[in-house]
Design an enzyme around this catalytic site. Structure first.
Site, mmCIF file in Angstrom:
data_model
loop_
_atom_site.group_PDB
_atom_site.id
_atom_site.type_symbol
_atom_site.label_atom_id
_atom_site.label_comp_id
_atom_site.label_asym_id
_atom_site.label_seq_id
_atom_site.Cartn_x
_atom_site.Cartn_y
_atom_site.Cartn_z
ATOM 1 C CB CYS A 1 -0.936 0.076 1.249
ATOM 2 S SG CYS A 1 -2.067 -1.209 1.296
ATOM 3 C CB THR B 1 -3.549 4.472 0.761
ATOM 4 O OG1 THR B 1 -3.904 3.483 -0.471
ATOM 5 C CG2 THR B 1 -4.376 5.347 1.275
HETATM 6 P P1 XMP Z 1 -0.732 -7.380 2.899
HETATM 7 O O1 XMP Z 1 -0.122 -6.849 4.071
HETATM 8 O O2 XMP Z 1 -1.360 -8.639 3.328
HETATM 9 O O3 XMP Z 1 -2.008 -6.417 2.599
HETATM 10 O O4 XMP Z 1 -0.121 -7.651 1.670
HETATM 11 C C1 XMP Z 1 -3.105 -6.842 1.658
HETATM 12 C C2 XMP Z 1 -4.189 -5.963 1.743
HETATM 13 O O5 XMP Z 1 -3.645 -4.555 1.156
HETATM 14 C C3 XMP Z 1 -4.819 -3.810 0.735
HETATM 15 N N1 XMP Z 1 -4.233 -3.267 -0.695
HETATM 16 C C4 XMP Z 1 -4.162 -2.173 -1.091
HETATM 17 N N2 XMP Z 1 -4.257 -1.196 -0.142
HETATM 18 N N3 XMP Z 1 -3.375 0.208 -2.119
HETATM 19 C C5 XMP Z 1 -3.548 0.101 -0.668
HETATM 20 O O6 XMP Z 1 -3.469 0.993 -0.167
HETATM 21 C C6 XMP Z 1 -3.275 -0.997 -3.086
HETATM 22 O O7 XMP Z 1 -2.867 -0.899 -4.091
HETATM 23 C C7 XMP Z 1 -3.642 -2.102 -2.340
HETATM 24 N N4 XMP Z 1 -3.989 -3.472 -2.736
HETATM 25 C C8 XMP Z 1 -4.338 -4.149 -1.805
HETATM 26 C C9 XMP Z 1 -5.979 -4.699 0.835
HETATM 27 O O8 XMP Z 1 -6.720 -4.263 1.850
HETATM 28 C C10 XMP Z 1 -5.256 -6.044 0.901
HETATM 29 O O9 XMP Z 1 -6.401 -7.011 1.322
#
Ligand code: XMP
Length: 340
Positions: free
Chosen positions: A176, A178
């Site tokens: 992420c 964000t």
């Molecule tokens: P982990 O830490 O397990 O996190 O790799 C997976 C979770 O990350 C979120 N997710 C995102 N959040 N930008 C974000 O800010 C993204 O591009 C993104 N893609 C996934 C999502 O909640 C996932 O389950």
């Protein structure tokens, strides 16, 4: 302006408690998704295009968990993936909350999906309210998973709008960006503490989503009030994750893992990007996901026994968190390699 400190997984430890648990087999890590569905393993694989399609969903179900088939393709392609998911009560799929989402939901419902995940980055939103209410009316027998939220009020609103389970955490996932791009978010463990304190019936389930790096983090999330964890990076790179293995000249083999808001994922999905709130990277190829899940399960069972708990509910009652200093954090990781 409001200011308050907030904790993340590394900031805390659980204090070991007296235990009369003789074997890890005495520990149950079963968790109810709703009054009809339970998971023997409280782990859900994330609806990302490098994590969950049918192979991952089948492997998750076999291990007692759940896989949510991602939505970053045509309705026909997602429906095809759902056909390939074997266990009837484990057909779970993601949809959005705009565009063709009602058409997508109907197509998925028609092929047996009864767990619909309303998958958006900022779920505390008026469009989410409309989507939950529409789907609740259309499919009273479906489990509605919604998110993501980062606050108690967000959790309460989604629960009151009709969600059965809520993905909690914004911007805390490994891929992420964000928080970097927007300055918004709440550390992942604090989000769970806050959502657990929400004034809603406890049958609305908390899913700790993102930032979970090991079984210790899973135990901390469950102890803080989560019913389930959702993971991406822990499962990325396994045989069951979508995508080809990339063989490097140094002999290593890797697979792509990317955020769904990364430029790369958006270009792959719709040929353009509108945000840049995730990254794309590669992770080592890891073999079958079964091995990863077994290690996690052993660690979680052991974690409950350190708290003298036979169930997740007992863990939540017994849990005593302490905040550790920076030296405590260093001591808590393996650190022999630091001694030079
Ligand atoms: P982990 O830490 O397990 O996190 O790799 C997976 C979770 O990350 C979120 N997710 C995102 N959040 N930008 C974000 O800010 C993204 O591009 C993104 N893609 C996934 C999502 O909640 C996932 O389950």
């Amino acid at each position: 302006m409001i200011y308050r400190p907030a904790l993340s997984y590394n900031d805390v430890l659980l204090v070991p408690k007296y235990s009369d648990i003789v074997s890890r087999k005495e520990v149950s890590i079963r968790s109810d998704l709703d009054q009809w569905r339970s998971l023997d393993l409280p782990i859900i694989s994330s609806p990302m295009d490098t994590v969950t399609e049918s192979s991952m969903a089948n492997a998750m179900a076999k291990a007692g968990g759940l896989g949510i088939v991602h939505r970053y393709n045509s309705i026909e392609m997602q429906v095809q993936k759902i056909y390939e998911v074997k266990d009837a009560d484990r057909k779970a799929a993601a949809i959005g909350i705009t565009g063709d989402y009602l058409e997508r939901a109907q197509a998925l419902y028609d092929v047996g999906v009864r767990i619909l995940c309303l998958d958006v980055a900022h779920g505390h939103h008026i469009l989410m309210k409309k989507a939950i209410q529409s789907l609740r009316a259309l499919y009273p027998d479906a489990h509605i998973m919604a998110g993501n939220v980062a606050t108690k009020l967000g959790f309460e609103d989604l629960a009151n709008w009709g969600a059965d389970s809520i993905r909690c955490n914004i911007g805390g996932g490994s891929i992420c960006s964000t928080r970097v791009q927007t300055g918004h978010g709440v550390p992942g463990l604090q989000t769970i503490f806050d959502c657990f304190s929400a004034n809603v019936a406890r049958d609305v389930k908390i899913i700790a989503d993102g930032g979970i790096r090991n079984s210790g983090d899973v135990v901390k999330a469950l102890a803080a009030g989560a019913d389930f964890v959702m993971v991406g990076s822990l499962l990325a790179g396994t045989i069951e994750s979508p995508g080809e293995v990339i063989y490097s000249s140094d002999g290593s083999s890797r697979k792509i893992y990317r955020g769904m808001a990364s430029k790369e994922a958006q270009h792959n999905w719709r040929g353009k990007h509108s945000s840049n709130e995730g990254i794309s990277t590669t992770v080592p190829a890891k073999g079958p996901v079964r091995n990863v899940l077994e290690d996690l399960e052993n660690g979680i069972r052991s974690g409950l026994s350190y708290s003298g708990a036979r169930t997740i509910t007992e863990l939540q009652v017994n849990a005593e968190f302490i905040v550790q200093t920076a030296s405590g954090q260093t001591e808590s990781g393996t650190h022999i390699l630091d001694r030079r």
